[in-house]
Every structure is written in C-alpha cells, then in structure tokens.
Motif scaffolding. Structure first.
Motif, mmCIF file in Angstrom:
data_model
loop_
_atom_site.group_PDB
_atom_site.id
_atom_site.type_symbol
_atom_site.label_atom_id
_atom_site.label_comp_id
_atom_site.label_asym_id
_atom_site.label_seq_id
_atom_site.Cartn_x
_atom_site.Cartn_y
_atom_site.Cartn_z
ATOM 1 N N VAL A 154 46.811 25.996 27.995
ATOM 2 C CA VAL A 154 47.664 25.113 28.776
ATOM 3 C C VAL A 154 47.954 25.854 30.285
ATOM 4 C CG1 VAL A 154 48.670 24.005 26.952
ATOM 5 C CG2 VAL A 154 49.776 26.323 27.723
ATOM 6 N N LEU A 155 47.772 27.128 30.328
ATOM 7 C CA LEU A 155 48.292 27.744 31.714
ATOM 8 C C LEU A 155 46.854 28.153 32.413
ATOM 9 C CD1 LEU A 155 50.536 28.903 33.287
ATOM 10 C CD2 LEU A 155 50.161 31.158 32.073
ATOM 11 N N PRO A 156 46.683 27.505 33.434
ATOM 12 C CA PRO A 156 45.557 27.841 34.391
ATOM 13 C C PRO A 156 46.162 28.984 35.390
ATOM 14 C CG PRO A 156 46.549 25.833 35.172
ATOM 15 C CD PRO A 156 47.101 26.101 34.078
ATOM 16 N N VAL A 157 45.231 30.120 35.412
ATOM 17 C CA VAL A 157 45.773 31.285 36.186
ATOM 18 C C VAL A 157 44.591 31.344 37.088
ATOM 19 C CG1 VAL A 157 45.845 33.699 36.153
ATOM 20 C CG2 VAL A 157 46.655 32.331 34.159
ATOM 21 N N PRO A 158 44.923 31.256 38.393
ATOM 22 C CA PRO A 158 44.023 31.507 39.695
ATOM 23 C C PRO A 158 43.470 32.684 39.963
ATOM 24 C CG PRO A 158 45.994 30.420 40.341
ATOM 25 C CD PRO A 158 46.146 30.877 38.953
ATOM 26 N N VAL A 159 42.192 32.897 40.073
ATOM 27 C CA VAL A 159 41.751 34.269 40.093
ATOM 28 C C VAL A 159 40.486 34.481 40.950
ATOM 29 C CG1 VAL A 159 42.183 35.110 37.682
ATOM 30 C CG2 VAL A 159 40.056 34.048 38.173
ATOM 31 N N VAL B 25 44.213 38.839 40.278
ATOM 32 C CA VAL B 25 44.998 37.912 40.070
ATOM 33 C C VAL B 25 46.309 37.864 40.959
ATOM 34 C CG1 VAL B 25 46.429 36.822 37.943
ATOM 35 C CG2 VAL B 25 44.266 37.830 37.798
ATOM 36 N N GLY B 26 46.741 36.970 41.696
ATOM 37 C CA GLY B 26 47.974 36.911 42.323
ATOM 38 C C GLY B 26 47.632 37.366 43.808
ATOM 39 N N ALA B 27 48.615 37.538 44.551
ATOM 40 C CA ALA B 27 48.289 37.901 46.058
ATOM 41 C C ALA B 27 49.508 38.856 46.294
ATOM 42 C CB ALA B 27 48.252 36.672 46.818
ATOM 43 N N GLY B 28 49.161 39.525 47.511
ATOM 44 C CA GLY B 28 50.472 40.525 48.142
ATOM 45 C C GLY B 28 50.831 41.557 47.270
ATOM 46 N N PRO B 29 52.021 41.833 47.203
ATOM 47 C CA PRO B 29 52.468 43.152 46.515
ATOM 48 C C PRO B 29 52.456 42.741 45.088
ATOM 49 C CG PRO B 29 54.269 42.330 47.943
ATOM 50 C CD PRO B 29 52.956 41.467 48.053
ATOM 51 N N ALA B 30 52.225 41.586 44.434
ATOM 52 C CA ALA B 30 52.428 41.391 42.978
ATOM 53 C C ALA B 30 50.886 41.315 42.311
ATOM 54 C CB ALA B 30 53.307 40.084 42.799
ATOM 55 N N THR C 269 40.286 48.427 33.254
ATOM 56 C CA THR C 269 41.363 48.891 34.262
ATOM 57 C C THR C 269 42.443 48.080 35.002
ATOM 58 O OG1 THR C 269 39.656 50.699 34.375
ATOM 59 C CG2 THR C 269 41.577 50.832 36.111
ATOM 60 N N LEU C 270 43.522 48.202 34.983
ATOM 61 C CA LEU C 270 44.485 47.473 35.640
ATOM 62 C C LEU C 270 45.057 48.125 36.982
ATOM 63 C CD1 LEU C 270 46.467 45.922 32.951
ATOM 64 C CD2 LEU C 270 44.578 45.038 33.816
ATOM 65 N N ARG C 271 44.838 47.539 37.977
ATOM 66 C CA ARG C 271 45.827 48.438 39.127
ATOM 67 C C ARG C 271 46.525 47.152 39.892
ATOM 68 N NH1 ARG C 271 39.959 49.271 39.643
ATOM 69 N NH2 ARG C 271 39.517 51.376 39.225
ATOM 70 N N ALA C 272 47.808 47.857 40.350
ATOM 71 C CA ALA C 272 48.740 47.134 40.849
ATOM 72 C C ALA C 272 49.763 47.995 41.638
ATOM 73 C CB ALA C 272 49.639 46.001 39.828
#
Length: 142
Positions: free
Chosen positions: A56-61, A76-81, A102-105
C-alpha cells in the motif's frame, strides 16, 4: 552509521541476485510487494523510482551507486531527513559471504532509525542470509 551484517554459506554470486534484483526482494523482505523504475533485472545507478511496502505504501527512492556484484546504495527522502542505505555482499576467502546493510543519516534521523527501523533491518539481513544459504543448498551440485 548503522551497520547490520550476517554471514551465509552461500557464495557472493548466489547472494547478489537476491539483494540486487528488485523482482527477488520479496523472497527475503516480505513487506516489499513490488517496485518500479529501479532497473531490471538489477538495480541501475541513477534510477529514480519507488518500492511498494506492505502492498500500500509507495516509497520514492533513487539508486545513488552500484558496484556490480558487490554493493548498491539507494537514497530515501531528501535534505536533512534523507537516509542512505548501502546493500553489500562481500565474499569470504574460504567460501560463503557476508551480507550487510548500512544506514547513514543525519544525527537525529539516525538516532530514530536505530530504535525504529534498525531492528527490522537486522531481521531482514538475517533472513537474506538464511534465504541465500537455503537456496544455494537446494541447488544440485554441478
């Protein structure tokens, strides 16, 4: 940086299609129900598309980088998030491989990911390793 890794007795060549081919993601990530415009059969650097979560949830990447047979990264996402996720397959010298995500944010986002999404990623990477091991073991010997 958050890193989740597991070993598998499957070769890196066996693991790579599971991690790099969008059509195979649901084999180890059951919440992924589809994707579009990310590359076929494998992810393609520069591709912009989406992944469908839970049907149900399309996530833009955006696929930011691909090192064929070794790793690929999406954002995934843009800017500071924004969250960058690297998907890695590293062969072991004496057989088998290590699979890792590996996740980086940015600091605050990474802290939230550590408590929320991180535990799920840990389970999914373990499931990927088990799936690769099982599939490699079920193939007839050459």
């Amino acid at each position: 940086m958050l890193r989740y890794a597991h070993d598998t007795s499957a070769s890196a060549e066996d693991v790579w299609p599971l991690i790099a081919c969008p059509s195979r993601w649901s084999e180890w990530a059951p919440h992924v129900r589809g994707s579009w415009n990310l590359g076929s059969p494998e992810v393609r650097e520069g591709a912009r598309g989406a992944v469908l979560l839970a049907g149900v949830l399309p996530v833009p990447v955006r696929i930011a980088a691909v090192d064929p047979g070794r790793s690929w990264t999406w954002v995934v996402g843009a800017g500071p998030a924004a969250v960058e996720m690297e998907h890695l397959v590293r062969p072991h010298v004496h057989g088998g491989a290590c699979v890792a995500v590996t996740l980086r944010a940015a600091g605050p986002t990474e802290a939230v990911l550590r408590r929320t999404y991180g535990p799920l990623v840990e389970l999914l990477v373990a499931r990927l390793a088990r799936t690769a091991t099982r599939q490699a073991a079920s193939r007839p010997a050459p």
